[in-house]
Design a protein around this motif. Structure first.
Motif, PDB file in Angstrom:
ATOM      1  N   GLY A   1       2.007   9.544  -6.107  1.00 39.05           N
ATOM      2  CA  GLY A   1       2.356  10.912  -5.761  1.00 39.05           C
ATOM      3  C   GLY A   1       2.043  11.266  -4.334  1.00 39.05           C
ATOM      4  O   GLY A   1       2.610  12.174  -3.775  1.00 39.05           O
ATOM      5  N   ASP A   2       1.100  10.560  -3.721  1.00 43.51           N
ATOM      6  CA  ASP A   2       0.744  10.712  -2.312  1.00 43.51           C
ATOM      7  C   ASP A   2       0.666  12.176  -1.877  1.00 43.51           C
ATOM      8  O   ASP A   2       1.438  12.615  -1.036  1.00 43.51           O
ATOM      9  CB  ASP A   2       1.744   9.941  -1.455  1.00 43.51           C
ATOM     10  CG  ASP A   2       1.227   9.721  -0.043  1.00 43.51           C
ATOM     11  OD1 ASP A   2       0.025   9.934   0.188  1.00 43.51           O
ATOM     12  OD2 ASP A   2       2.037   9.333   0.805  1.00 43.51           O
ATOM     13  N   PRO A   3      -0.255  12.961  -2.460  1.00 46.67           N
ATOM     14  CA  PRO A   3      -0.344  14.377  -2.090  1.00 46.67           C
ATOM     15  C   PRO A   3      -0.742  14.594  -0.638  1.00 46.67           C
ATOM     16  O   PRO A   3      -0.424  15.624  -0.066  1.00 46.67           O
ATOM     17  CB  PRO A   3      -1.424  14.922  -3.031  1.00 46.67           C
ATOM     18  CG  PRO A   3      -2.239  13.733  -3.404  1.00 46.67           C
ATOM     19  CD  PRO A   3      -1.284  12.571  -3.388  1.00 46.67           C
ATOM     20  N   GLY A   4      -1.393  13.652  -0.006  1.00 47.73           N
ATOM     21  CA  GLY A   4      -1.805  13.798   1.385  1.00 47.73           C
ATOM     22  C   GLY A   4      -0.644  13.900   2.343  1.00 47.73           C
ATOM     23  O   GLY A   4      -0.706  14.587   3.354  1.00 47.73           O
ATOM     24  N   ARG A   5       0.432  13.231   2.057  1.00 48.00           N
ATOM     25  CA  ARG A   5       1.597  13.271   2.944  1.00 48.00           C
ATOM     26  C   ARG A   5       2.206  14.655   2.997  1.00 48.00           C
ATOM     27  O   ARG A   5       2.657  15.105   4.022  1.00 48.00           O
ATOM     28  CB  ARG A   5       2.669  12.292   2.452  1.00 48.00           C
ATOM     29  CG  ARG A   5       2.619  11.000   3.156  1.00 48.00           C
ATOM     30  CD  ARG A   5       3.877  10.230   2.903  1.00 48.00           C
ATOM     31  NE  ARG A   5       3.758   8.961   3.584  1.00 48.00           N
ATOM     32  CZ  ARG A   5       4.581   7.969   3.455  1.00 48.00           C
ATOM     33  NH1 ARG A   5       5.605   8.075   2.655  1.00 48.00           N
ATOM     34  NH2 ARG A   5       4.415   6.861   4.117  1.00 48.00           N
ATOM     35  N   GLU A   6       2.248  15.344   1.859  1.00 51.28           N
ATOM     36  CA  GLU A   6       2.840  16.673   1.828  1.00 51.28           C
ATOM     37  C   GLU A   6       2.058  17.622   2.718  1.00 51.28           C
ATOM     38  O   GLU A   6       2.638  18.442   3.405  1.00 51.28           O
ATOM     39  CB  GLU A   6       2.872  17.193   0.391  1.00 51.28           C
ATOM     40  CG  GLU A   6       3.808  16.386  -0.489  1.00 51.28           C
ATOM     41  CD  GLU A   6       3.773  16.846  -1.929  1.00 51.28           C
ATOM     42  OE1 GLU A   6       3.269  17.956  -2.180  1.00 51.28           O
ATOM     43  OE2 GLU A   6       4.236  16.100  -2.798  1.00 51.28           O
ATOM     44  N   VAL A   7       0.757  17.504   2.747  1.00 50.60           N
ATOM     45  CA  VAL A   7      -0.075  18.375   3.583  1.00 50.60           C
ATOM     46  C   VAL A   7       0.248  18.147   5.049  1.00 50.60           C
ATOM     47  O   VAL A   7       0.409  19.088   5.801  1.00 50.60           O
ATOM     48  CB  VAL A   7      -1.579  18.128   3.300  1.00 50.60           C
ATOM     49  CG1 VAL A   7      -2.431  18.893   4.298  1.00 50.60           C
ATOM     50  CG2 VAL A   7      -1.917  18.512   1.877  1.00 50.60           C
TER      51      VAL A   7
ATOM     52  N   LEU B   1       0.833  -1.198   0.000  1.00 54.21           N
ATOM     53  CA  LEU B   1       0.000   0.000   0.000  1.00 54.21           C
ATOM     54  C   LEU B   1       0.867   1.247   0.000  1.00 54.21           C
ATOM     55  O   LEU B   1       0.604   2.207  -0.729  1.00 54.21           O
ATOM     56  CB  LEU B   1      -0.924   0.002   1.220  1.00 54.21           C
ATOM     57  CG  LEU B   1      -1.809   1.229   1.392  1.00 54.21           C
ATOM     58  CD1 LEU B   1      -2.749   1.396   0.198  1.00 54.21           C
ATOM     59  CD2 LEU B   1      -2.598   1.141   2.677  1.00 54.21           C
ATOM     60  N   ASP B   2       1.926   1.251   0.804  1.00 57.54           N
ATOM     61  CA  ASP B   2       2.837   2.385   0.853  1.00 57.54           C
ATOM     62  C   ASP B   2       3.479   2.617  -0.507  1.00 57.54           C
ATOM     63  O   ASP B   2       3.572   3.751  -0.973  1.00 57.54           O
ATOM     64  CB  ASP B   2       3.905   2.159   1.920  1.00 57.54           C
ATOM     65  CG  ASP B   2       4.809   3.366   2.086  1.00 57.54           C
ATOM     66  OD1 ASP B   2       4.286   4.496   2.184  1.00 57.54           O
ATOM     67  OD2 ASP B   2       6.039   3.185   2.113  1.00 57.54           O
ATOM     68  N   ALA B   3       3.893   1.544  -1.156  1.00 60.90           N
ATOM     69  CA  ALA B   3       4.497   1.669  -2.486  1.00 60.90           C
ATOM     70  C   ALA B   3       3.489   2.226  -3.484  1.00 60.90           C
ATOM     71  O   ALA B   3       3.831   3.084  -4.312  1.00 60.90           O
ATOM     72  CB  ALA B   3       5.019   0.313  -2.950  1.00 60.90           C
ATOM     73  N   ASP B   4       2.251   1.763  -3.408  1.00 59.97           N
ATOM     74  CA  ASP B   4       1.209   2.268  -4.306  1.00 59.97           C
ATOM     75  C   ASP B   4       0.976   3.758  -4.079  1.00 59.97           C
ATOM     76  O   ASP B   4       0.827   4.527  -5.024  1.00 59.97           O
ATOM     77  CB  ASP B   4      -0.099   1.506  -4.109  1.00 59.97           C
ATOM     78  CG  ASP B   4      -0.037   0.079  -4.633  1.00 59.97           C
ATOM     79  OD1 ASP B   4       0.908  -0.240  -5.385  1.00 59.97           O
ATOM     80  OD2 ASP B   4      -0.938  -0.707  -4.278  1.00 59.97           O
ATOM     81  N   LEU B   5       0.920   4.166  -2.822  1.00 59.90           N
ATOM     82  CA  LEU B   5       0.682   5.577  -2.506  1.00 59.90           C
ATOM     83  C   LEU B   5       1.840   6.449  -2.982  1.00 59.90           C
ATOM     84  O   LEU B   5       1.632   7.542  -3.507  1.00 59.90           O
ATOM     85  CB  LEU B   5       0.457   5.757  -1.008  1.00 59.90           C
ATOM     86  CG  LEU B   5      -0.862   5.204  -0.462  1.00 59.90           C
ATOM     87  CD1 LEU B   5      -0.895   5.327   1.053  1.00 59.90           C
ATOM     88  CD2 LEU B   5      -2.040   5.916  -1.083  1.00 59.90           C
ATOM     89  N   GLN B   6       3.052   5.977  -2.790  1.00 60.69           N
ATOM     90  CA  GLN B   6       4.208   6.752  -3.240  1.00 60.69           C
ATOM     91  C   GLN B   6       4.238   6.851  -4.757  1.00 60.69           C
ATOM     92  O   GLN B   6       4.584   7.887  -5.311  1.00 60.69           O
ATOM     93  CB  GLN B   6       5.501   6.136  -2.713  1.00 60.69           C
ATOM     94  CG  GLN B   6       5.672   6.359  -1.230  1.00 60.69           C
ATOM     95  CD  GLN B   6       6.979   5.815  -0.698  1.00 60.69           C
ATOM     96  OE1 GLN B   6       7.852   5.425  -1.466  1.00 60.69           O
ATOM     97  NE2 GLN B   6       7.123   5.787   0.612  1.00 60.69           N
ATOM     98  N   ALA B   7       3.861   5.796  -5.448  1.00 54.30           N
ATOM     99  CA  ALA B   7       3.832   5.809  -6.903  1.00 54.30           C
ATOM    100  C   ALA B   7       2.757   6.762  -7.423  1.00 54.30           C
ATOM    101  O   ALA B   7       2.905   7.352  -8.491  1.00 54.30           O
ATOM    102  CB  ALA B   7       3.591   4.403  -7.441  1.00 54.30           C
TER     103      ALA B   7
END
Length: 57
Positions: free
Chosen positions: A44-50, A36-42
């Motif tokens: 772009g995972d804009p939520g993490r930046e917030v 799941l982490d790999a999928d989110l990073q691929a």
């Protein structure tokens, strides 16, 4: 999770101990979370930046 994905007995025909079952479940969970982490990073995972921008020291 269905019982089909978690076998109730080991290869010897004896029931698995609770610790062994928990270790197997934790390993499967860890693998799922890693995927799941790999999928989110691929994606772009804009939520993490917030979240990271919201942290100010």
């Amino acid at each position: 999770m269905s019982e089909e994905t978690v076998p109730q007995q080991g290869g010897t025909g004896q029931p698995k101990g609770l610790l062994q079952q928990m270790e197997e479940l934790m390993a499967a969970l860890n693998a799922d979370l890693s995927a799941l982490d790999a999928d989110l990073q691929a994606a772009g995972d804009p939520g993490r930046e917030v979240v990271e921008e919201g942290r100010t020291g």
